[in-house]
Design a protein around this motif. Sequence first.
Motif, mmCIF file in Angstrom:
data_model
loop_
_atom_site.group_PDB
_atom_site.id
_atom_site.type_symbol
_atom_site.label_atom_id
_atom_site.label_comp_id
_atom_site.label_asym_id
_atom_site.label_seq_id
_atom_site.Cartn_x
_atom_site.Cartn_y
_atom_site.Cartn_z
ATOM 1 N N MET A 23 -15.221 -37.400 -1.040
ATOM 2 C CA MET A 23 -15.769 -38.491 -1.653
ATOM 3 C C MET A 23 -16.892 -39.428 -0.800
ATOM 4 N N GLN A 24 -16.333 -39.471 0.342
ATOM 5 C CA GLN A 24 -17.034 -40.284 1.223
ATOM 6 C C GLN A 24 -18.388 -39.395 1.549
ATOM 7 N N GLY A 25 -18.122 -38.131 1.656
ATOM 8 C CA GLY A 25 -19.437 -36.993 1.807
ATOM 9 C C GLY A 25 -20.326 -37.163 0.787
ATOM 10 N N TYR A 26 -19.730 -37.173 -0.706
ATOM 11 C CA TYR A 26 -20.638 -37.388 -1.459
ATOM 12 C C TYR A 26 -21.268 -38.436 -1.598
ATOM 13 N N ALA A 27 -20.655 -39.569 -1.465
ATOM 14 C CA ALA A 27 -21.247 -40.893 -1.499
ATOM 15 C C ALA A 27 -22.339 -41.015 -0.613
ATOM 16 N N TYR A 28 -22.333 -40.354 0.604
ATOM 17 C CA TYR A 28 -23.334 -40.283 1.635
ATOM 18 C C TYR A 28 -24.672 -39.480 1.030
ATOM 19 N N GLN A 55 -19.297 -34.514 8.678
ATOM 20 C CA GLN A 55 -17.805 -34.173 8.545
ATOM 21 C C GLN A 55 -17.177 -34.499 9.904
ATOM 22 N N LEU A 56 -17.472 -34.488 11.124
ATOM 23 C CA LEU A 56 -17.129 -34.708 12.095
ATOM 24 C C LEU A 56 -17.017 -36.279 12.317
ATOM 25 N N GLY A 114 -14.323 -46.059 -4.288
ATOM 26 C CA GLY A 114 -13.245 -45.067 -3.989
ATOM 27 C C GLY A 114 -12.777 -45.116 -2.753
ATOM 28 N N ASN A 115 -12.088 -44.083 -2.300
ATOM 29 C CA ASN A 115 -11.221 -44.060 -1.050
ATOM 30 C C ASN A 115 -12.273 -44.155 0.045
ATOM 31 N N LYS A 128 -32.979 -50.647 -3.088
ATOM 32 C CA LYS A 128 -32.189 -50.507 -4.682
ATOM 33 C C LYS A 128 -30.775 -50.454 -4.497
ATOM 34 N N VAL A 129 -30.181 -49.747 -3.533
ATOM 35 C CA VAL A 129 -29.031 -49.352 -3.277
ATOM 36 C C VAL A 129 -28.232 -49.376 -1.985
ATOM 37 N N ILE A 130 -27.242 -50.114 -1.859
ATOM 38 C CA ILE A 130 -26.557 -50.227 -0.558
ATOM 39 C C ILE A 130 -25.268 -49.536 -0.709
ATOM 40 N N MET A 131 -24.669 -48.637 0.409
ATOM 41 C CA MET A 131 -23.738 -47.850 0.224
ATOM 42 C C MET A 131 -22.879 -47.946 1.639
ATOM 43 N N LYS A 132 -21.851 -47.925 1.594
ATOM 44 C CA LYS A 132 -20.866 -47.776 2.771
ATOM 45 C C LYS A 132 -19.613 -46.806 2.912
ATOM 46 N N ILE A 133 -19.341 -46.190 3.905
ATOM 47 C CA ILE A 133 -18.315 -45.383 4.019
ATOM 48 C C ILE A 133 -17.630 -45.813 5.206
ATOM 49 N N GLY A 134 -16.411 -45.481 5.243
ATOM 50 C CA GLY A 134 -15.357 -45.848 6.441
ATOM 51 C C GLY A 134 -14.355 -46.811 6.122
ATOM 52 N N ALA A 135 -13.280 -46.955 6.881
ATOM 53 C CA ALA A 135 -12.027 -47.789 6.399
ATOM 54 C C ALA A 135 -12.205 -49.266 6.363
ATOM 55 N N ARG A 136 -13.342 -49.755 7.130
ATOM 56 C CA ARG A 136 -13.546 -51.134 7.031
ATOM 57 C C ARG A 136 -14.083 -51.709 5.819
ATOM 58 N N TYR A 137 -13.397 -52.865 5.118
ATOM 59 C CA TYR A 137 -14.142 -53.516 3.884
ATOM 60 C C TYR A 137 -14.337 -54.807 4.108
#
Length: 439
Positions: free
Chosen positions: A339-344, A286-287, A429-430, A403-412
Amino acid sequence: MGKMGGELLATVILLGFIIHASTQAPPGGGGGGNNNPDPLDIVFFQGFNWESWKSGSWYNVLEGAAKEIAGAGITDVWFPPPSQSVGPQGYLPGKLYDLDESKYGTSSELRQAVQAFHQNGVGCVCDIVINHRTGSKQDDKGNWCIFEGGTDDDRLDWGAWAIPVNDKPYSCGTGNADTGKDYEAAPDVDHTNPRVQSELSEWMKWLMSDIGFDGWRFDFARGYAGNFLSMYIQNTTPSFAVGEVWDTLNFGNGGENAHRQGLVDWVHSTADSSAAFDFTTKGILQLAVQNNELWRLRDSNGKPSGMIGVLPEKAITFIDNHDTGSTQNLWPFPPDKLMQGYAYILTHPGVPTIFYDHFQDTNLKGGIKQLIEIRKRNQIKANSACTIITAESDLYMANIEDKVIMKIGARYDVGKYLPSKDFQLTASGNDYVVWERKT
């Protein structure tokens, strides 16, 4: 654990544990619940918040939601404390056998709710508050140290002998010394006493046989030594058990590593019969998302920086609970980053936990369900391999089990990190995206 027992210090972060019983039994299976035999393949759900007691009958609310909760892929649901309590939320219990005085509903409504989840293949975990009790009567000195169990016989009818002699701020105890932290809102229980051990164990067995509970979430487990909690698990053989321990997390100067090592040490104190709520991951995650400091999510060894980086099969991840979120808001996850938290947590190792408030939020429910589906479809488990691709200020990416690649953060602009055409985007999502390997 509610407000009354919280240590509201600036540096305090709630540290919690979830205790998982022997892997020989399926989680949630004791009363005909979860049919999933793999304790590493759990999706946990907290089925209440701090205000749920105001509903009239929360058990009826849960019963009505059982089918949808099960359909989302959730395997085990956590119920609030069921006994008569001075505090309406259930965390200041007195007459433990009296379930009809609970603000969450009657004992018959509770049985019906448990049965509804069992019929949908979901295990039911009861919130057990045994660190402390509230007295029903005063002694001749005016101390509230006479306890009544709520039955016609003397089960759980205790006196000052059941309170540790050094319990603060209560001075009426004549039992042995306390083995954990003091809880100031009610007298602590002397867990070294054989009668205490026996009668609490029998009460818990009754909750299984009479109500149908499959497992436990132990409240304020920091109040007594881990070997006693392990003993209660051994005596009642739950298929799933939850414990809560609060501790302090200090950032920097090795504070994060010390914090997660404390979780590991506590697991060892229960003879490795338990897992732990990964509050280290919650604090760092969360930080990181709040301040665009996603580099925090990778430790010096290239692993996830929470407990999931060192003992993932024993780590239970979560975003918020009735203490950290809800109306208490003692330590909430940034609301615009949920949702970033849940994606993680739903793509990473560890056992992920869904909070009731988030699941019922129409802006979040669809995304949470989609992420659970991805986890199930790709057989991501508590001990799945996680390779961190990059962890920068505005971008975190990881490959789970290839099997899965995920990303969080503002950079696309992340094309250089994706392996050619082997993966396809399946959720977004956001500020989060999930890709799955093509089949």
